[in-house]
Design a protein around this motif. Structure first.
Motif, PDB file in Angstrom:
ATOM      1  N   SER A  61      28.434   1.152   2.456  1.00 19.06           N
ATOM      2  CA  SER A  61      27.157   0.200   2.508  1.00 19.06           C
ATOM      3  C   SER A  61      26.382   0.143   1.211  1.00 19.06           C
ATOM      4  CB  SER A  61      26.161   0.826   3.619  1.00 19.06           C
ATOM      5  OG  SER A  61      26.942   1.237   4.792  1.00 19.06           O
ATOM      6  N   PHE A  62      25.591  -1.095   1.235  1.00 22.16           N
ATOM      7  CA  PHE A  62      24.788  -1.193   0.245  1.00 22.16           C
ATOM      8  C   PHE A  62      23.448  -2.220   0.598  1.00 22.16           C
ATOM      9  CE2 PHE A  62      23.664  -3.447  -3.808  1.00 22.16           C
ATOM     10  CZ  PHE A  62      24.403  -2.986  -4.797  1.00 22.16           C
ATOM     11  N   LEU A  63      22.533  -1.640  -0.427  1.00 21.20           N
ATOM     12  CA  LEU A  63      21.010  -2.285  -0.170  1.00 21.20           C
ATOM     13  C   LEU A  63      20.757  -3.120  -1.219  1.00 21.20           C
ATOM     14  CD1 LEU A  63      18.417  -2.554   1.466  1.00 21.20           C
ATOM     15  CD2 LEU A  63      17.949  -0.214   0.096  1.00 21.20           C
ATOM     16  N   VAL A  64      20.419  -4.550  -1.050  1.00 20.43           N
ATOM     17  CA  VAL A  64      19.678  -5.450  -1.904  1.00 20.43           C
ATOM     18  C   VAL A  64      18.277  -5.263  -1.542  1.00 20.43           C
ATOM     19  CG1 VAL A  64      19.669  -7.602  -2.908  1.00 20.43           C
ATOM     20  CG2 VAL A  64      21.784  -6.642  -2.255  1.00 20.43           C
ATOM     21  N   SER A  65      17.510  -4.756  -2.311  1.00 17.14           N
ATOM     22  CA  SER A  65      15.982  -4.602  -2.088  1.00 17.14           C
ATOM     23  C   SER A  65      15.556  -5.938  -2.811  1.00 17.14           C
ATOM     24  CB  SER A  65      15.394  -3.591  -2.810  1.00 17.14           C
ATOM     25  OG  SER A  65      13.921  -3.492  -2.839  1.00 17.14           O
ATOM     26  N   CYS A  66      14.900  -6.897  -2.000  1.00 23.27           N
ATOM     27  CA  CYS A  66      14.319  -8.268  -2.618  1.00 23.27           C
ATOM     28  C   CYS A  66      12.793  -8.271  -2.752  1.00 23.27           C
ATOM     29  CB  CYS A  66      14.876  -9.460  -1.753  1.00 23.27           C
ATOM     30  SG  CYS A  66      16.634  -9.352  -1.255  1.00 23.27           S
ATOM     31  N   ASP A  67      12.226  -8.240  -4.005  1.00 24.35           N
ATOM     32  CA  ASP A  67      10.976  -8.284  -4.107  1.00 24.35           C
ATOM     33  C   ASP A  67      10.837  -8.924  -5.633  1.00 24.35           C
ATOM     34  OD1 ASP A  67       8.167  -7.942  -4.012  1.00 24.35           O
ATOM     35  OD2 ASP A  67       8.354  -5.853  -4.024  1.00 24.35           O
ATOM     36  N   ASN A  68       9.946  -9.845  -5.506  1.00 18.36           N
ATOM     37  CA  ASN A  68       9.602 -10.931  -6.684  1.00 18.36           C
ATOM     38  C   ASN A  68       9.337 -10.044  -8.095  1.00 18.36           C
ATOM     39  OD1 ASN A  68      10.571 -13.252  -5.295  1.00 18.36           O
ATOM     40  ND2 ASN A  68       8.460 -14.304  -5.511  1.00 18.36           N
ATOM     41  N   ALA A  69       9.656 -10.850  -9.229  1.00 20.48           N
ATOM     42  CA  ALA A  69       9.704 -10.196 -10.547  1.00 20.48           C
ATOM     43  C   ALA A  69       8.737 -11.117 -11.195  1.00 20.48           C
ATOM     44  CB  ALA A  69      11.013 -10.123 -11.046  1.00 20.48           C
TER      45      ALA A  69
ATOM     46  N   ARG B  12      11.760   3.574 -10.512  1.00 25.51           N
ATOM     47  CA  ARG B  12      10.873   2.633  -9.493  1.00 25.51           C
ATOM     48  C   ARG B  12      11.787   1.686  -8.990  1.00 25.51           C
ATOM     49  NH1 ARG B  12       5.457   3.551  -9.892  1.00 25.51           N
ATOM     50  NH2 ARG B  12       4.494   4.925 -11.397  1.00 25.51           N
ATOM     51  N   TYR B  13      12.683   1.213  -9.665  1.00 19.61           N
ATOM     52  CA  TYR B  13      13.830   0.287  -9.259  1.00 19.61           C
ATOM     53  C   TYR B  13      14.876   0.901  -9.343  1.00 19.61           C
ATOM     54  CZ  TYR B  13      10.220  -3.104 -10.852  1.00 19.61           C
ATOM     55  OH  TYR B  13       8.972  -3.854 -11.104  1.00 19.61           O
ATOM     56  N   THR B  14      15.896   0.712  -8.214  1.00 19.28           N
ATOM     57  CA  THR B  14      17.169   1.500  -8.188  1.00 19.28           C
ATOM     58  C   THR B  14      18.188   0.919  -8.853  1.00 19.28           C
ATOM     59  OG1 THR B  14      17.858   0.062  -6.101  1.00 19.28           O
ATOM     60  CG2 THR B  14      16.479   1.882  -5.682  1.00 19.28           C
ATOM     61  N   THR B  15      18.003  -0.292  -9.575  1.00 23.56           N
ATOM     62  CA  THR B  15      19.419  -0.962 -10.051  1.00 23.56           C
ATOM     63  C   THR B  15      20.038   0.073 -11.319  1.00 23.56           C
ATOM     64  OG1 THR B  15      18.240  -3.096 -10.004  1.00 23.56           O
ATOM     65  CG2 THR B  15      20.213  -2.790 -11.258  1.00 23.56           C
ATOM     66  N   ASP B  16      21.061   0.479 -11.113  1.00 23.12           N
ATOM     67  CA  ASP B  16      21.857   1.068 -11.977  1.00 23.12           C
ATOM     68  C   ASP B  16      23.180   0.332 -12.515  1.00 23.12           C
ATOM     69  OD1 ASP B  16      23.710   1.543 -10.057  1.00 23.12           O
ATOM     70  OD2 ASP B  16      23.249   3.696  -9.706  1.00 23.12           O
ATOM     71  N   ALA B  17      24.134   0.805 -13.224  1.00 19.87           N
ATOM     72  CA  ALA B  17      25.094   0.265 -13.670  1.00 19.87           C
ATOM     73  C   ALA B  17      26.066  -0.395 -12.549  1.00 19.87           C
ATOM     74  CB  ALA B  17      25.901   0.925 -14.668  1.00 19.87           C
TER      75      ALA B  17
ATOM     76  N   VAL C 215       0.878  -1.260   0.011  1.00 13.94           N
ATOM     77  CA  VAL C 215      -0.148   0.024   0.013  1.00 13.94           C
ATOM     78  C   VAL C 215       0.740   1.309   0.006  1.00 13.94           C
ATOM     79  CG1 VAL C 215      -1.967  -1.073   1.204  1.00 13.94           C
ATOM     80  CG2 VAL C 215      -0.282  -0.208   2.592  1.00 13.94           C
ATOM     81  N   GLY C 216       1.907   0.977  -0.383  1.00 15.01           N
ATOM     82  CA  GLY C 216       3.078   2.327  -0.609  1.00 15.01           C
ATOM     83  C   GLY C 216       3.969   2.626   0.461  1.00 15.01           C
ATOM     84  N   SER C 217       4.028   1.978   1.486  1.00 10.26           N
ATOM     85  CA  SER C 217       5.121   2.043   2.508  1.00 10.26           C
ATOM     86  C   SER C 217       5.295   3.320   3.310  1.00 10.26           C
ATOM     87  CB  SER C 217       6.589   1.681   1.667  1.00 10.26           C
ATOM     88  OG  SER C 217       6.732   0.649   0.910  1.00 10.26           O
ATOM     89  N   GLN C 218       4.207   4.147   3.029  1.00  7.03           N
ATOM     90  CA  GLN C 218       4.100   5.440   3.694  1.00  7.03           C
ATOM     91  C   GLN C 218       3.736   5.337   5.255  1.00  7.03           C
ATOM     92  OE1 GLN C 218       5.641   8.158   2.189  1.00  7.03           O
ATOM     93  NE2 GLN C 218       5.966   6.816   0.452  1.00  7.03           N
TER      94      GLN C 218
ATOM     95  N   PRO D  51       3.490   0.350 -17.607  1.00  6.15           N
ATOM     96  CA  PRO D  51       4.182   0.819 -16.594  1.00  6.15           C
ATOM     97  C   PRO D  51       3.973  -0.002 -15.137  1.00  6.15           C
ATOM     98  CG  PRO D  51       2.388   2.305 -16.870  1.00  6.15           C
ATOM     99  CD  PRO D  51       2.259   1.394 -18.108  1.00  6.15           C
ATOM    100  N   GLY D  52       4.911  -0.556 -14.358  1.00 15.02           N
ATOM    101  CA  GLY D  52       4.875  -1.358 -13.371  1.00 15.02           C
ATOM    102  C   GLY D  52       4.746  -0.692 -12.207  1.00 15.02           C
ATOM    103  N   GLY D  53       4.857  -1.299 -11.056  1.00 23.20           N
ATOM    104  CA  GLY D  53       4.848  -0.770  -9.482  1.00 23.20           C
ATOM    105  C   GLY D  53       6.284  -0.528  -9.005  1.00 23.20           C
ATOM    106  N   SER D  54       6.348   0.064  -7.901  1.00 20.68           N
ATOM    107  CA  SER D  54       7.679   0.282  -7.272  1.00 20.68           C
ATOM    108  C   SER D  54       7.966  -0.668  -6.432  1.00 20.68           C
ATOM    109  CB  SER D  54       7.688   1.920  -6.768  1.00 20.68           C
ATOM    110  OG  SER D  54       6.688   1.862  -5.808  1.00 20.68           O
ATOM    111  N   THR D  55       8.989  -0.649  -5.660  1.00 23.45           N
ATOM    112  CA  THR D  55       9.032  -1.431  -4.405  1.00 23.45           C
ATOM    113  C   THR D  55      10.081  -0.797  -3.324  1.00 23.45           C
ATOM    114  OG1 THR D  55       9.988  -3.823  -4.067  1.00 23.45           O
ATOM    115  CG2 THR D  55      11.413  -2.360  -5.840  1.00 23.45           C
ATOM    116  N   LEU D  56      10.742  -1.752  -2.550  1.00 26.20           N
ATOM    117  CA  LEU D  56      11.349  -1.201  -1.481  1.00 26.20           C
ATOM    118  C   LEU D  56      12.637  -0.143  -1.826  1.00 26.20           C
ATOM    119  CD1 LEU D  56      11.386  -4.646   0.484  1.00 26.20           C
ATOM    120  CD2 LEU D  56       9.874  -2.789   0.888  1.00 26.20           C
ATOM    121  N   GLY D  57      13.342  -0.555  -2.642  1.00 21.60           N
ATOM    122  CA  GLY D  57      14.735   0.173  -2.710  1.00 21.60           C
ATOM    123  C   GLY D  57      14.592   1.455  -2.895  1.00 21.60           C
ATOM    124  N   ASN D  58      13.856   2.188  -3.865  1.00 24.53           N
ATOM    125  CA  ASN D  58      13.830   3.604  -3.923  1.00 24.53           C
ATOM    126  C   ASN D  58      13.023   4.204  -2.864  1.00 24.53           C
ATOM    127  OD1 ASN D  58      11.447   2.658  -4.872  1.00 24.53           O
ATOM    128  ND2 ASN D  58      10.827   4.071  -6.495  1.00 24.53           N
ATOM    129  N   ILE D  59      12.062   3.486  -2.075  1.00 21.12           N
ATOM    130  CA  ILE D  59      11.226   3.874  -1.310  1.00 21.12           C
ATOM    131  C   ILE D  59      12.241   4.234   0.089  1.00 21.12           C
ATOM    132  CG2 ILE D  59       9.389   3.873   0.418  1.00 21.12           C
ATOM    133  CD1 ILE D  59       7.983   2.518  -2.006  1.00 21.12           C
TER     134      ILE D  59
END
Length: 427
Positions: free
Chosen positions: A290-298, A330-335, A252-255, A362-370
């Motif tokens: 530090s590093f964050l791996v945001s894990c949410d199914n695809a 919406r996903y934080t993955t970059d190079a 429901v948006g993590s807010q 367009p898809g939904g967002s997940t934990l990483g960018n939030i």
């Protein structure tokens, strides 16, 4: 591993149960529970965990030597379902139904004509305040019946479900039944002791493995939560602090105060640094390494509708960890983050796939960018390929849980030093 995954899912019908059950598993492994409202005294070599709202959980372990940063894996423990309203019983005609509303973007049709149950938490009166009791009716307690084809000849032509009409669960044929009393009995209290509740209708069907697939309720995102927990408990100590995050309210948006957009992670990292004698500048230096791996199914490519997938970014079940990309972030993955994850997966001997939404879907967002709005980290979004996301019963690959657990186990044991240009030293 999938049998253990199914057991974990069965023990976690709601985020409250997920936090409590995960906490018990951590305690069995020697982790010490902390309270956000208490004073923390942390010792090197020990593991700890803390919860917020009883529905989100963070766990961490302090290395014996000085640490350089935090290696964080996050998943969410909520799933689309029906939330029961406070005045639950609807008595009309020959039936008692439950007054509910949708929680998250559920696939409504998948919830029809299957036995459902009820679980959640109740707040009860005590001598000096309130206390929480978790409840789970377990056995099938409700059902949402379809309208027969004879009465709705257009049922197979596409259906728009009205949540105030079509999605109300049938609970009983006894108009005198007392839903509140049944919840109280499950909590081991009297009905008069209940002050308020957070209750949900959920699918109690056990998970199954068939051919090369697994099917179960709540694979999104308890499959990733279980894999991250498994890796966290099995990882060898490294030069960073390993952190496990299970967040509520992603659907429901993590807010919320306990969601990924809350200060929960930031507050916890500050307190770890403070207990370790770090000043503000030194704490920020550790965050930078530090590093964050945001894990949410695809989304796996669909066998009947491959046209919904981008042809070059269509993950297969049992194809390994999925790196998720989106130009709108919406996903934080970059190079930079993808390169690091590829090195991790290569060392773990885990295959890597790529996912991106079709450009016109367009898809939904997940934990990483939030989460990054509160703690700015280098981060990547990953997941495991699955079908029927947000269904009451989802399907994934039987090999993929192990793939993610292996990759995260290697990840947790690493130490990271980031360069200003996005490169890094990994050891």
């Amino acid at each position: 591993m999938n049998k253990a995954l199914f057991d974990y899912i069965a023990a976690c019908p709601t985020p409250y149960h997920a936090a409590a059950h995960t906490g018990r598993l951590l305690e069995q492994a020697g982790y010490i529970r902390l309270s956000e409202g208490g004073r923390w005294q942390l010792e090197t070599g020990n593991g700890y965990y803390v919860t917020r709202n009883g529905s989100s959980l963070l766990a961490f372990r302090l290395p014996e030597r000085e640490f350089s940063g935090y290696m964080i894996a996050a998943a969410h423990c909520d799933s689309p379902c029906l939330k029961i309203r406070e005045n639950a019983a609807l008595r009309d005609g020959a039936y008692v139904r439950l007054s509910t509303e949708k929680y998250g973007g559920m696939l409504c049709a998948s919830w029809l004509d299957r036995p459902l149950s009820v679980a959640g938490r109740v707040m009860v009166r005590t001598a000096d305040g309130t206390a929480v009791r978790l409840v789970d009716l377990g056995d099938p307690a409700a059902l949402i019946p379809s309208v027969a084809i004879h009465m709705n000849r257009k049922a197979n032509d596409g259906m728009a479900y009205n949540p105030a009409v079509d999605m109300l669960p049938l609970y009983s044929a006894d108009r005198a039944c007392d839903f509140r009393a049944r919840i109280a009995e499950a909590a081991g209290i009297s009905g008069q002791e209940i002050l308020a509740s957070d209750l949900f209708v959920y699918n109690p069907q056990p998970g199954v493995q068939w051919d090369a697939f697994i099917s179960a309720p709540r694979l999104d995102d308890l499959q990733c939560a279980f894999a991250a927990l498994t890796a966290f408990l099995q990882a060898q100590p490294g030069g960073s602090v390993p952190v496990l995050c299970l967040f509520d309210n992603e659907e429901v948006g993590s807010q919320t105060k306990q969601g990924a957009a809350s200060t929960f992670l930031a507050d916890t990292l500050v307190r770890i640094g403070s207990c370790c004698g770090l000043d503000g500048a030194e704490h920020r230096r550790r965050i930078a390494n530090s590093f964050l791996v945001s894990c949410d199914n695809a989304h796996a490519v669909h066998p009947n509708h491959p046209e919904y997938a981008d042809k070059n970014h269509a993950p297969q079940m049992n194809g390994g960890v999925v790196l998720k990309y989106n130009a709108a972030q919406r996903y934080t993955t970059d190079a930079a983050s993808a390169a690091l994850l590829r090195l991790i997966c290569r060392e773990a001997q885990v295959p890597v796939q790529e996912y991106a939404n079709r450009a016109d879907l367009p898809g939904g967002s997940t934990l990483g960018n939030i989460s990054n709005t509160q703690v700015s980290l280098n981060a990547a979004d990953v997941g495991l390929a699955q079908l029927a996301m947000h269904s009451a019963f989802e399907t994934a690959g039987s090999a993929d849980t192990q793939y993610l657990a292996r990759a995260l186990e290697v990840f947790y044991g690493k130490t990271l030093q980031m360069n200003d240009d996005g490169g890094c030293r990994l050891f």
